[in-house]
Design a protein around this motif. Structure first.
Motif, mmCIF file in Angstrom:
data_model
loop_
_atom_site.group_PDB
_atom_site.id
_atom_site.type_symbol
_atom_site.label_atom_id
_atom_site.label_comp_id
_atom_site.label_asym_id
_atom_site.label_seq_id
_atom_site.Cartn_x
_atom_site.Cartn_y
_atom_site.Cartn_z
ATOM 1 N N PRO A 109 0.796 -1.234 0.000
ATOM 2 C CA PRO A 109 0.000 0.000 0.000
ATOM 3 C C PRO A 109 0.831 1.288 0.000
ATOM 4 N N THR A 110 2.053 1.231 0.556
ATOM 5 C CA THR A 110 2.893 2.437 0.607
ATOM 6 C C THR A 110 4.352 2.068 0.353
ATOM 7 N N ALA A 111 5.154 3.075 0.075
ATOM 8 C CA ALA A 111 6.593 2.861 -0.110
ATOM 9 C C ALA A 111 7.234 2.363 1.183
ATOM 10 N N TYR A 112 6.724 2.808 2.323
ATOM 11 C CA TYR A 112 7.237 2.351 3.624
ATOM 12 C C TYR A 112 6.998 0.850 3.801
ATOM 13 N N HIS A 113 5.794 0.393 3.461
ATOM 14 C CA HIS A 113 5.498 -1.044 3.522
ATOM 15 C C HIS A 113 6.454 -1.810 2.614
#
Length: 86
Positions: free
Chosen positions: A52-56
Motif C-alpha cells: 500500500p505504501t513505499a514504507y510497507h
C-alpha cells in the motif's frame, strides 16, 4: 496450470500468519496483495506483490522478502521471481 493470485495470497497469508509475529504480519504483510502472476515456464512464475505504501514496500524488502518468497514457492510448487510494487 493457471495460478489464481487471490488463492495463492490467501494460502501464503495463512502460513505467514502462523509463523510471523502478529504485529509484523498484520502491519506489513496482510495489507499487501498479489497484482499479477505471470508464468514463465512450467517451473517458474513472476509474482507482482503490491504494497500500500513505499514504507510497507521497503520494510517487506528488508525484513520479509525471503520469507514471503520461500512460502510462495512452497505453496505454488514453482520457483518465484518476486517483484515488489506500490
Amino acid at each position: 496450470m493457471e495460478i489464481n493470485a487471490g488463492h495463492l495470497w490467501q494460502a501464503v497469508c495463512g502460513e505467514l500468519g502462523i509463523s510471523m509475529s502478529q504485529a509484523g504480519f498484520n502491519g506489513f504483510v496482510k495489507p499487501c496483495f498479489i497484482k499479477t502472476v505471470t508464468p514463465i515456464d512450467n517451473e517458474r512464475i513472476i509474482v507482482e506483490l503490491a504494497a500500500p505504501t513505499a514504507y510497507h514496500l521497503k520494510t517487506i524488502d528488508e525484513k520479509y522478502f525471503s520469507l514471503i518468497k520461500q512460502v510462495m514457492e512452497k505453496i505454488s510448487r514453482k520457483k518465484c521471481d518476486l517483484a515488489l510494487i506500490v
